[in-house]
Design a protein around this motif. Structure first.
Motif, mmCIF file in Angstrom:
data_model
loop_
_atom_site.group_PDB
_atom_site.id
_atom_site.type_symbol
_atom_site.label_atom_id
_atom_site.label_comp_id
_atom_site.label_asym_id
_atom_site.label_seq_id
_atom_site.Cartn_x
_atom_site.Cartn_y
_atom_site.Cartn_z
ATOM 1 N N ALA A 186 35.081 22.465 28.526
ATOM 2 C CA ALA A 186 34.098 22.070 29.039
ATOM 3 C C ALA A 186 33.131 23.282 28.630
ATOM 4 C CB ALA A 186 33.774 21.801 30.568
ATOM 5 N N GLN A 187 32.809 24.520 28.961
ATOM 6 C CA GLN A 187 32.544 25.404 28.391
ATOM 7 C C GLN A 187 31.866 25.427 26.956
ATOM 8 O OE1 GLN A 187 34.213 29.128 30.644
ATOM 9 N NE2 GLN A 187 32.672 28.670 32.525
ATOM 10 N N LYS A 188 32.983 25.640 26.313
ATOM 11 C CA LYS A 188 32.710 25.515 24.822
ATOM 12 C C LYS A 188 31.991 24.824 24.067
ATOM 13 C CE LYS A 188 37.260 27.780 23.870
ATOM 14 N NZ LYS A 188 38.953 27.628 23.902
ATOM 15 N N ASN A 189 31.844 23.679 24.275
ATOM 16 C CA ASN A 189 31.598 22.527 24.459
ATOM 17 C C ASN A 189 30.039 22.619 24.706
ATOM 18 O OD1 ASN A 189 32.790 19.825 23.301
ATOM 19 N ND2 ASN A 189 34.072 21.073 24.522
ATOM 20 N N ILE A 190 29.664 22.338 26.066
ATOM 21 C CA ILE A 190 28.043 23.741 26.120
ATOM 22 C C ILE A 190 27.823 24.618 25.367
ATOM 23 C CG2 ILE A 190 27.005 24.674 28.309
ATOM 24 C CD1 ILE A 190 28.795 23.283 30.756
ATOM 25 N N ALA A 191 28.086 25.065 25.007
ATOM 26 C CA ALA A 191 28.480 26.611 23.544
ATOM 27 C C ALA A 191 27.314 25.703 22.587
ATOM 28 C CB ALA A 191 28.897 27.684 23.553
ATOM 29 N N ILE A 192 28.677 24.818 22.044
ATOM 30 C CA ILE A 192 28.740 23.978 21.090
ATOM 31 C C ILE A 192 26.545 22.835 21.683
ATOM 32 C CG2 ILE A 192 28.520 21.560 19.742
ATOM 33 C CD1 ILE A 192 31.558 23.081 19.688
ATOM 34 N N ALA A 193 26.741 22.703 22.977
ATOM 35 C CA ALA A 193 25.670 21.466 22.557
ATOM 36 C C ALA A 193 24.499 22.876 22.748
ATOM 37 C CB ALA A 193 25.645 21.084 24.046
ATOM 38 N N GLU A 194 24.471 24.087 23.114
ATOM 39 C CA GLU A 194 22.785 24.893 23.304
ATOM 40 C C GLU A 194 23.033 25.138 21.589
ATOM 41 O OE1 GLU A 194 24.577 27.580 25.740
ATOM 42 O OE2 GLU A 194 24.407 27.302 27.258
ATOM 43 N N ARG A 195 23.825 25.729 20.907
ATOM 44 C CA ARG A 195 23.544 25.373 19.144
ATOM 45 C C ARG A 195 22.758 24.857 18.701
ATOM 46 N NH1 ARG A 195 28.702 26.674 17.768
ATOM 47 N NH2 ARG A 195 28.457 24.468 16.805
ATOM 48 N N VAL A 196 23.895 23.457 18.565
ATOM 49 C CA VAL A 196 22.740 22.222 18.424
ATOM 50 C C VAL A 196 21.206 21.615 18.572
ATOM 51 C CG1 VAL A 196 23.151 19.795 18.326
ATOM 52 C CG2 VAL A 196 24.763 21.018 18.228
ATOM 53 N N GLN A 197 21.455 22.525 20.223
ATOM 54 C CA GLN A 197 19.404 22.616 20.760
ATOM 55 C C GLN A 197 19.251 23.293 19.776
ATOM 56 O OE1 GLN A 197 18.692 20.271 23.754
ATOM 57 N NE2 GLN A 197 17.054 20.751 22.474
ATOM 58 N N LYS A 198 19.128 24.590 19.538
ATOM 59 C CA LYS A 198 18.637 25.316 19.112
ATOM 60 C C LYS A 198 18.413 24.464 17.367
ATOM 61 C CE LYS A 198 20.096 29.763 21.418
ATOM 62 N NZ LYS A 198 21.055 30.584 21.363
ATOM 63 N N VAL A 199 19.300 23.978 16.896
ATOM 64 C CA VAL A 199 18.562 23.330 15.745
ATOM 65 C C VAL A 199 17.705 22.221 15.894
ATOM 66 C CG1 VAL A 199 19.571 22.391 13.708
ATOM 67 C CG2 VAL A 199 21.286 23.723 14.496
ATOM 68 N N THR A 210 12.092 14.964 15.577
ATOM 69 C CA THR A 210 11.336 14.131 16.374
ATOM 70 C C THR A 210 11.740 15.101 18.263
ATOM 71 O OG1 THR A 210 12.463 12.092 16.804
ATOM 72 C CG2 THR A 210 11.757 12.212 14.789
ATOM 73 N N ALA A 211 10.348 14.731 19.072
ATOM 74 C CA ALA A 211 10.464 14.627 20.193
ATOM 75 C C ALA A 211 11.749 14.082 21.196
ATOM 76 C CB ALA A 211 9.505 14.827 20.945
ATOM 77 N N ALA A 212 12.470 12.781 20.941
ATOM 78 C CA ALA A 212 13.061 11.299 21.067
ATOM 79 C C ALA A 212 14.725 12.961 20.939
ATOM 80 C CB ALA A 212 13.284 10.581 20.345
ATOM 81 N N GLU A 213 15.137 13.459 19.654
ATOM 82 C CA GLU A 213 15.693 14.030 19.354
ATOM 83 C C GLU A 213 15.753 15.026 20.354
ATOM 84 O OE1 GLU A 213 15.707 15.096 15.592
ATOM 85 O OE2 GLU A 213 16.620 13.027 14.272
ATOM 86 N N VAL A 214 14.963 15.764 20.503
ATOM 87 C CA VAL A 214 14.796 16.656 21.409
ATOM 88 C C VAL A 214 15.291 16.530 22.859
ATOM 89 C CG1 VAL A 214 13.618 18.788 22.509
ATOM 90 C CG2 VAL A 214 12.740 18.310 20.030
ATOM 91 N N ALA A 215 14.514 15.012 23.055
ATOM 92 C CA ALA A 215 14.940 14.452 24.247
ATOM 93 C C ALA A 215 16.254 14.402 24.383
ATOM 94 C CB ALA A 215 14.154 14.007 24.500
ATOM 95 N N GLN A 216 17.296 13.932 23.332
ATOM 96 C CA GLN A 216 18.689 12.982 23.643
ATOM 97 C C GLN A 216 19.392 14.412 23.745
ATOM 98 O OE1 GLN A 216 18.526 11.386 19.843
ATOM 99 N NE2 GLN A 216 18.625 9.008 20.902
ATOM 100 N N GLN A 217 19.118 15.423 23.378
ATOM 101 C CA GLN A 217 19.843 16.608 22.498
ATOM 102 C C GLN A 217 20.101 17.468 24.165
ATOM 103 O OE1 GLN A 217 22.541 17.534 20.545
ATOM 104 N NE2 GLN A 217 23.399 19.938 22.037
ATOM 105 N N GLN A 218 18.742 18.034 24.620
ATOM 106 C CA GLN A 218 18.572 18.028 26.343
ATOM 107 C C GLN A 218 19.540 17.553 27.475
ATOM 108 O OE1 GLN A 218 16.795 20.572 26.665
ATOM 109 N NE2 GLN A 218 17.463 21.731 28.123
ATOM 110 N N THR A 219 18.970 16.023 27.272
ATOM 111 C CA THR A 219 20.250 15.430 28.438
ATOM 112 C C THR A 219 21.505 15.179 28.236
ATOM 113 O OG1 THR A 219 18.115 13.867 27.855
ATOM 114 C CG2 THR A 219 20.949 12.860 28.596
ATOM 115 N N ASN A 220 22.371 15.463 26.366
ATOM 116 C CA ASN A 220 23.518 15.874 26.350
ATOM 117 C C ASN A 220 23.836 17.029 27.139
ATOM 118 O OD1 ASN A 220 26.011 15.519 24.830
ATOM 119 N ND2 ASN A 220 24.925 16.955 23.210
ATOM 120 N N LEU A 221 23.034 18.228 26.918
ATOM 121 C CA LEU A 221 23.104 19.719 27.102
ATOM 122 C C LEU A 221 23.514 19.492 29.182
ATOM 123 C CD1 LEU A 221 23.510 22.659 27.467
ATOM 124 C CD2 LEU A 221 21.707 23.075 26.565
#
Length: 465
Positions: A186-199, A210-221
């Protein structure tokens, strides 16, 4: 007429009667055993080592098992029950020996007659007596057999409890390791999600996203972070449960970490179904309880018949205080016969109760054997299926890792959308988590199979102790 026999004549007559008394044969349930379990022929032969946990090649697990006998409260409680049963057996064995009693008294008696004169009488006596109840009908022998069987049942029950506790410790430790792996995943996947969030944030700042993509990835994180908390709670709860099993407080207890995927999964030879009754301590305990019930029937039948006891005594008495010389010496012997004529049907109903109890235990023993066979069959199926499932999940994980890598590259290049990347991430997390849980299931199946087969316990070895 019986009182005219000499003591040795009565004894010989009693022995002849006792030899004519029939005993109750121990009953066993009729079970139709199959020739073998449904398993590869190459895995049928072989015996299980009593230190079965060493087959997992986990030094930390070996250390936990070494502490069980001395520290586990459940094991210590079972040991005290064995001690009580042994003392009960010794009490029953006391009927083999005659009872010896001694008595001594000294006193003075004063009385006045009509002439107001005081009459003083003194007396001192000492006696020694011995008595022995003849076991004509086998009641005392049955009582001793019942106590011995009760002791065996308690001792075998202790072995069964120890096997269950060690199996619980192994499963608990594997559960704790799996939770550590799942937390790490889970911690590794959180790190992946954080990296994707930066992208995603960078693409949004550059006007590509788009802002929707930002919200989607933030929800995933946030979802990934939230999934970590229940795993951490389960880890603490599992560690606390292991601490209690080992007689430790949760605050002082620590566990040695290891890689769950590196723990060896042993191949176990189940033997034949008919061997199971001699390999499981719980079945041996049930059989011993049944033997005790058979002996109780003999004891209840003997209580319906007359009892004969022999006695002898010798003593001295004198009319002077604390002075046995000169004294009158008395000696004698007795033969007594006792027979209950009426007690409201208590004895006959006690016999019927013992027979009903024996019938119940016979059915319970039969059911216990059937359940044991089912447990082995279920454990064998679980071990086989979980191994094949793990192989499939390993292949799925390889593809999920490749999918995340390729989708992330395409998303950076703008060739793919965020949704595809989120799906690939979720699939990877599920594949990793499922593989860990499947390895746990496979290890638990091995532990269950060891437990179902008795963990290397053998009735023949116990009987020779």
């Amino acid at each position: 007429m019986l009182l005219h026999y000499k003591p040795y004549s009565v004894l010989i007559f009693s022995l002849i009667l006792a030899a004519c008394v029939s005993t109750e044969d121990d009953q066993r349930p009729a079970v139709n055993y199959a020739e073998s379990f449904e398993v590869d022929d190459s895995k049928i032969a072989g015996e299980i080592d009593a230190s079965w946990w060493q087959a997992f090649n986990a030094p930390a697990l070996n250390e936990l098992m070494l502490a069980v006998d001395q520290q586990s409260p459940d094991v210590l409680i079972a040991a005290e029950r064995v001690r009580q049963a042994e003392l009960q057996m010794r009490i029953a064995n006391a009927s083999l020996f005659p009872a010896l009693s001694a008595n001594a008294s000294s006193g003075e008696r004063r009385s006045k007659n009509s002439g107001e004169s005081t009459i003083v009488s003194e007396s001192t006596s000492a006696s020694l007596g011995v008595s022995y109840e003849l076991d004509l009908w086998g009641g005392s022998a049955a009582g001793r057999k019942s106590a011995q069987a009760g002791f065996d049942a308690t001792r075998f029950g202790q072995d069964a409890a120890l096997l269950s506790i060690k199996a619980a410790i192994a499963s608990g430790w594997f559960q704790w390791l799996s939770l550590q792996e799942r937390i790490a995943t889970a911690q590794k996947n959180i790190a992946i999600a954080e990296r994707v969030q930066k992208v995603v944030d960078a693409r949004y700042r550059n006007g590509v996203g788009t802002a929707a993509e930002v919200a989607q990835q933030q929800t995933n994180l946030l979802t990934q972070r939230a999934s970590l908390l229940p795993l951490e709670l389960q880890s603490r709860q599992t560690r606390s449960a292991l601490a209690i099993l080992l007689g430790k407080t949760p605050q002082e207890f620590t566990l040695v970490d290891a890689n769950l995927m590196d723990v060896n999964v042993p191949e176990i030879a189940p033997g034949t179904p008919a061997d199971l009754v001699t390999r499981r301590p719980d079945l041996a305990a049930s059989e011993a309880t049944l033997i005790a019930a058979n002996a109780d029937i003999v004891q209840a039948r003997a209580a319906l018949l007359p009892g004969i006891s022999l006695g002898a005594n010798v003593g001295k008495s004198t009319s002077e205080l604390f002075n046995l010389n000169p004294a009158t010496q008395v000696s004698g012997w007795t033969v007594s016969l006792a027979q209950t004529l009426f007690n409201g049907g208590r004895l006959i109903n006690q016999k019927r109760l013992s027979e009903a109890r024996r019938a119940e235990l016979l059915l319970q023993y039969h059911r216990a054997i059937l359940v044991a066979l089912q447990e082995v069959d279920t454990a064998l199926a679980s071990a086989d299926i979980s191994q094949r499932q793990e192989t499939s999940l390993e292949a799925i994980l390889v593809q999920a890792e490749r999918s995340v890598h390729l989708t992330e590259v395409r998303y950076r290049e703008g060739s793919d959308d965020l949704l595809s990347l989120l799906v690939a991430q979720r699939n990877l997390f599920q594949a990793q988590d499922s593989l860990v849980q499947q390895r746990l299931a496979r290890l638990n199946a091995a532990v269950d199979l060891y437990k179902a087969l008795g963990g290397g316990w053998q009735l023949a070895q116990q009987g020779s102790e």
